[in-house]
Design a protein around this motif. Structure first.
Motif, PDB file in Angstrom:
ATOM      1  N   ALA A 200       0.835  -1.196   0.000  1.00 29.36           N
ATOM      2  CA  ALA A 200       0.000   0.000   0.000  1.00 29.36           C
ATOM      3  C   ALA A 200       0.873   1.249   0.000  1.00 29.36           C
ATOM      4  CB  ALA A 200      -0.927  -0.005   1.211  1.00 29.36           C
ATOM      5  N   PHE A 201       1.840   1.299   0.909  1.00 31.78           N
ATOM      6  CA  PHE A 201       2.774   2.419   0.959  1.00 31.78           C
ATOM      7  C   PHE A 201       3.911   2.093   1.925  1.00 31.78           C
ATOM      8  CE2 PHE A 201      -0.645   3.326   3.987  1.00 31.78           C
ATOM      9  CZ  PHE A 201       0.038   3.605   5.157  1.00 31.78           C
ATOM     10  N   THR A 202       4.921   2.957   1.917  1.00 31.53           N
ATOM     11  CA  THR A 202       6.078   2.803   2.795  1.00 31.53           C
ATOM     12  C   THR A 202       5.995   3.863   3.889  1.00 31.53           C
ATOM     13  OG1 THR A 202       7.439   2.014   0.958  1.00 31.53           O
ATOM     14  CG2 THR A 202       8.601   2.796   2.907  1.00 31.53           C
ATOM     15  N   PRO A 203       5.697   3.470   5.120  1.00 31.37           N
ATOM     16  CA  PRO A 203       5.577   4.451   6.196  1.00 31.37           C
ATOM     17  C   PRO A 203       6.943   4.975   6.647  1.00 31.37           C
ATOM     18  CG  PRO A 203       5.327   2.254   7.090  1.00 31.37           C
ATOM     19  CD  PRO A 203       5.437   2.103   5.596  1.00 31.37           C
ATOM     20  N   THR A 204       6.930   6.117   7.294  1.00 30.70           N
ATOM     21  CA  THR A 204       8.156   6.699   7.837  1.00 30.70           C
ATOM     22  C   THR A 204       7.985   6.874   9.347  1.00 30.70           C
ATOM     23  OG1 THR A 204       7.313   8.931   7.414  1.00 30.70           O
ATOM     24  CG2 THR A 204       8.675   7.923   5.699  1.00 30.70           C
ATOM     25  N   GLY A 205       9.040   7.352   9.999  1.00 34.08           N
ATOM     26  CA  GLY A 205       8.927   7.608  11.429  1.00 34.08           C
ATOM     27  C   GLY A 205       9.451   6.493  12.305  1.00 34.08           C
ATOM     28  N   HIS A 206      10.379   5.707  11.783  1.00 38.00           N
ATOM     29  CA  HIS A 206      10.986   4.639  12.589  1.00 38.00           C
ATOM     30  C   HIS A 206      12.495   4.672  12.412  1.00 38.00           C
ATOM     31  CE1 HIS A 206      11.809   2.175   8.992  1.00 38.00           C
ATOM     32  NE2 HIS A 206      10.624   2.565   8.565  1.00 38.00           N
ATOM     33  N   THR A 207      13.205   4.023  13.313  1.00 31.88           N
ATOM     34  CA  THR A 207      14.656   3.953  13.187  1.00 31.88           C
ATOM     35  C   THR A 207      15.015   3.152  11.942  1.00 31.88           C
ATOM     36  OG1 THR A 207      14.699   1.992  14.593  1.00 31.88           O
ATOM     37  CG2 THR A 207      15.069   4.104  15.680  1.00 31.88           C
ATOM     38  N   PRO A 208      16.179   3.387  11.345  1.00 30.07           N
ATOM     39  CA  PRO A 208      16.569   2.638  10.147  1.00 30.07           C
ATOM     40  C   PRO A 208      16.566   1.131  10.408  1.00 30.07           C
ATOM     41  CG  PRO A 208      18.042   4.502  10.491  1.00 30.07           C
ATOM     42  CD  PRO A 208      17.197   4.401  11.719  1.00 30.07           C
ATOM     43  N   VAL A 209      16.113   0.379   9.417  1.00 27.15           N
ATOM     44  CA  VAL A 209      16.055  -1.084   9.539  1.00 27.15           C
ATOM     45  C   VAL A 209      17.398  -1.650   9.090  1.00 27.15           C
ATOM     46  CG1 VAL A 209      14.830  -3.191   8.911  1.00 27.15           C
ATOM     47  CG2 VAL A 209      13.581  -1.028   9.072  1.00 27.15           C
ATOM     48  N   THR A 210      18.286  -1.868  10.052  1.00 25.65           N
ATOM     49  CA  THR A 210      19.597  -2.438   9.757  1.00 25.65           C
ATOM     50  C   THR A 210      19.762  -3.763  10.489  1.00 25.65           C
ATOM     51  OG1 THR A 210      20.612  -1.190  11.573  1.00 25.65           O
ATOM     52  CG2 THR A 210      20.685  -0.196   9.385  1.00 25.65           C
ATOM     53  N   TYR A 211      20.409  -4.701   9.828  1.00 22.84           N
ATOM     54  CA  TYR A 211      20.574  -6.052  10.363  1.00 22.84           C
ATOM     55  C   TYR A 211      22.022  -6.279  10.814  1.00 22.84           C
ATOM     56  CZ  TYR A 211      16.163  -7.587   8.107  1.00 22.84           C
ATOM     57  OH  TYR A 211      14.858  -7.748   7.717  1.00 22.84           O
ATOM     58  N   PRO A 212      22.259  -6.482  12.111  1.00 24.45           N
ATOM     59  CA  PRO A 212      23.596  -6.838  12.580  1.00 24.45           C
ATOM     60  C   PRO A 212      23.765  -8.359  12.656  1.00 24.45           C
ATOM     61  CG  PRO A 212      22.231  -6.258  14.449  1.00 24.45           C
ATOM     62  CD  PRO A 212      21.346  -6.165  13.227  1.00 24.45           C
ATOM     63  N   ILE A 213      24.995  -8.802  12.553  1.00 24.18           N
ATOM     64  CA  ILE A 213      25.314 -10.232  12.651  1.00 24.18           C
ATOM     65  C   ILE A 213      26.571 -10.380  13.502  1.00 24.18           C
ATOM     66  CG2 ILE A 213      26.737 -10.270  10.547  1.00 24.18           C
ATOM     67  CD1 ILE A 213      25.446 -13.031   9.928  1.00 24.18           C
ATOM     68  N   ALA A 214      26.677 -11.485  14.227  1.00 20.53           N
ATOM     69  CA  ALA A 214      27.849 -11.682  15.090  1.00 20.53           C
ATOM     70  C   ALA A 214      28.044 -13.162  15.385  1.00 20.53           C
ATOM     71  CB  ALA A 214      27.686 -10.911  16.403  1.00 20.53           C
ATOM     72  N   VAL A 215      29.264 -13.510  15.751  1.00 22.87           N
ATOM     73  CA  VAL A 215      29.568 -14.863  16.216  1.00 22.87           C
ATOM     74  C   VAL A 215      29.060 -14.982  17.649  1.00 22.87           C
ATOM     75  CG1 VAL A 215      31.414 -16.499  16.796  1.00 22.87           C
ATOM     76  CG2 VAL A 215      31.604 -15.068  14.734  1.00 22.87           C
ATOM     77  N   VAL A 216      28.435 -16.096  17.974  1.00 24.54           N
ATOM     78  CA  VAL A 216      27.932 -16.328  19.326  1.00 24.54           C
ATOM     79  C   VAL A 216      29.106 -16.625  20.258  1.00 24.54           C
ATOM     80  CG1 VAL A 216      26.484 -17.858  20.749  1.00 24.54           C
ATOM     81  CG2 VAL A 216      25.702 -17.132  18.478  1.00 24.54           C
ATOM     82  N   ALA A 217      29.072 -16.047  21.437  1.00 18.02           N
ATOM     83  CA  ALA A 217      30.192 -16.142  22.385  1.00 18.02           C
ATOM     84  C   ALA A 217      30.579 -17.577  22.714  1.00 18.02           C
ATOM     85  CB  ALA A 217      29.855 -15.381  23.665  1.00 18.02           C
ATOM     86  N   GLU A 218      29.589 -18.463  22.834  1.00 20.94           N
ATOM     87  CA  GLU A 218      29.854 -19.845  23.228  1.00 20.94           C
ATOM     88  C   GLU A 218      30.067 -20.781  22.037  1.00 20.94           C
ATOM     89  OE1 GLU A 218      30.357 -20.919  26.396  1.00 20.94           O
ATOM     90  OE2 GLU A 218      30.256 -18.783  26.863  1.00 20.94           O
ATOM     91  N   SER A 219      30.196 -20.221  20.851  1.00 23.56           N
ATOM     92  CA  SER A 219      30.405 -21.057  19.659  1.00 23.56           C
ATOM     93  C   SER A 219      31.669 -21.897  19.797  1.00 23.56           C
ATOM     94  CB  SER A 219      30.521 -20.178  18.414  1.00 23.56           C
ATOM     95  OG  SER A 219      30.972 -20.930  17.305  1.00 23.56           O
ATOM     96  N   LYS A 220      31.565 -23.151  19.378  1.00 20.83           N
ATOM     97  CA  LYS A 220      32.726 -24.043  19.363  1.00 20.83           C
ATOM     98  C   LYS A 220      33.444 -23.971  18.020  1.00 20.83           C
ATOM     99  CE  LYS A 220      31.859 -25.898  23.469  1.00 20.83           C
ATOM    100  NZ  LYS A 220      30.671 -25.113  23.849  1.00 20.83           N
ATOM    101  N   GLN A 221      32.844 -23.231  17.083  1.00 20.02           N
ATOM    102  CA  GLN A 221      33.403 -23.140  15.726  1.00 20.02           C
ATOM    103  C   GLN A 221      33.537 -21.678  15.318  1.00 20.02           C
ATOM    104  OE1 GLN A 221      34.436 -25.778  14.281  1.00 20.02           O
ATOM    105  NE2 GLN A 221      33.571 -27.246  15.727  1.00 20.02           N
ATOM    106  N   LYS A 222      34.247 -20.908  16.115  1.00 20.39           N
ATOM    107  CA  LYS A 222      34.325 -19.469  15.869  1.00 20.39           C
ATOM    108  C   LYS A 222      34.994 -19.113  14.545  1.00 20.39           C
ATOM    109  CE  LYS A 222      33.864 -17.728  20.562  1.00 20.39           C
ATOM    110  NZ  LYS A 222      34.391 -16.816  21.585  1.00 20.39           N
ATOM    111  N   ALA A 223      35.989 -19.887  14.151  1.00 22.49           N
ATOM    112  CA  ALA A 223      36.673 -19.590  12.892  1.00 22.49           C
ATOM    113  C   ALA A 223      35.731 -19.766  11.708  1.00 22.49           C
ATOM    114  CB  ALA A 223      37.890 -20.488  12.734  1.00 22.49           C
TER     115      ALA A 223
END
Length: 249
Positions: A200-223
């Protein structure tokens, strides 16, 4: 012969462990489902011997799972707030955190029998009986939606019409099936739905939609987890993300 038998046993036990060592689990926001399912095989092909498994749900639900000890290696959230909570709870490796895509919030209607919404104020009309929104406690799209409607001073007014959804994909399903007159989703989700919904339309008035990604601290396969995050910046992965409608951070 006895040392040889012992060596055979050791190798037999080590091989399954070696195979498992090349596997990572990526917990990702529901809106990444289609793009990541396509990127997964490309990553495996580029990283010989590796396997990537995906777990898709609302970002808040995924963080709860990680906090409860779920064996996850990479976490991709649809908002900064959820990742910030992960950082505060020491659930992620902060040094690996990065923003990798952007998105847009849109209001969608069912393709069949659409009311013809032109503005947020139109949601107050009697013809709009139900509006699908993500649960604000766990679903980032719900929080973006609340920001938009709060700024328009419509959240409280429209609240009786809300149908609460457990993920952005559930919002999309409600609209696609015509169970609600409107719903707030990401532009990428609307695109995946094809001709089942219309924007219908694209509303405004919100924080930018950005996606962060990270390795989980307890991961056994960090590399390997770090390799997956790095792979998202390669031309092969970028082509997929762009095709599904994600923008660059």
């Amino acid at each position: 012969m006895r040392p040889l038998r012992l060596l055979s046993v050791v190798l037999a036990l080590a091989l399954p462990l070696a195979a498992a060592a090349q596997q990572i689990t990526v917990s990702a926001a529901a809106s990444l489902t289609d793009a990541f399912k396509e990127i997964g095989p490309k990553f495996e092909a580029a990283k010989a011997g590796s396997t990537v498994r995906f777990n898709f749900a609302a970002s808040g639900v995924l963080l709860q799972q990680i906090g409860q000890g779920a064996p996850v290696d990479v976490f991709a959230s649809a908002d900064q707030e959820t990742m910030n909570r992960g950082n505060d709870q020491k659930l992620i490796d902060t040094a690996t955190r990065k923003d990798f895509v952007t998105n847009s919030l849109v209001l969608v209607e069912p393709a069949q029998g659409a009311v013809g919404l032109k503005s947020l104020q139109d949601l107050s009309a009697a013809s709009v009986k139900k509006i699908a929104v993500g649960k604000t406690a766990t679903v980032p799209v719900g929080r973006y939606t609340k920001q938009v409607l709060d700024n328009a001073k419509l959240w409280t007014v429209l609240e009786p019409k809300f149908v609460q959804a457990d993920s952005v994909r559930q919002v999309l399903d409600y609209v696609s099936r015509g169970e609600v007159e409107a719903g707030f989703v990401y532009r990428t989700d609307a695109a995946v739905a094809g001709d089942k919904v219309k924007v219908a339309f694209t509303p405004t008035g919100h924080t930018p939609v950005t996606y962060p990604i990270a390795v989980v601290a307890e991961s056994k396969q960090k590399a390997l987890a770090g390799d997956f995050i790095a792979f998202l910046s390669t031309p092969a992965a970028q082509e997929v993300l762009t095709r599904y409608g994600f923008g660059k951070p």
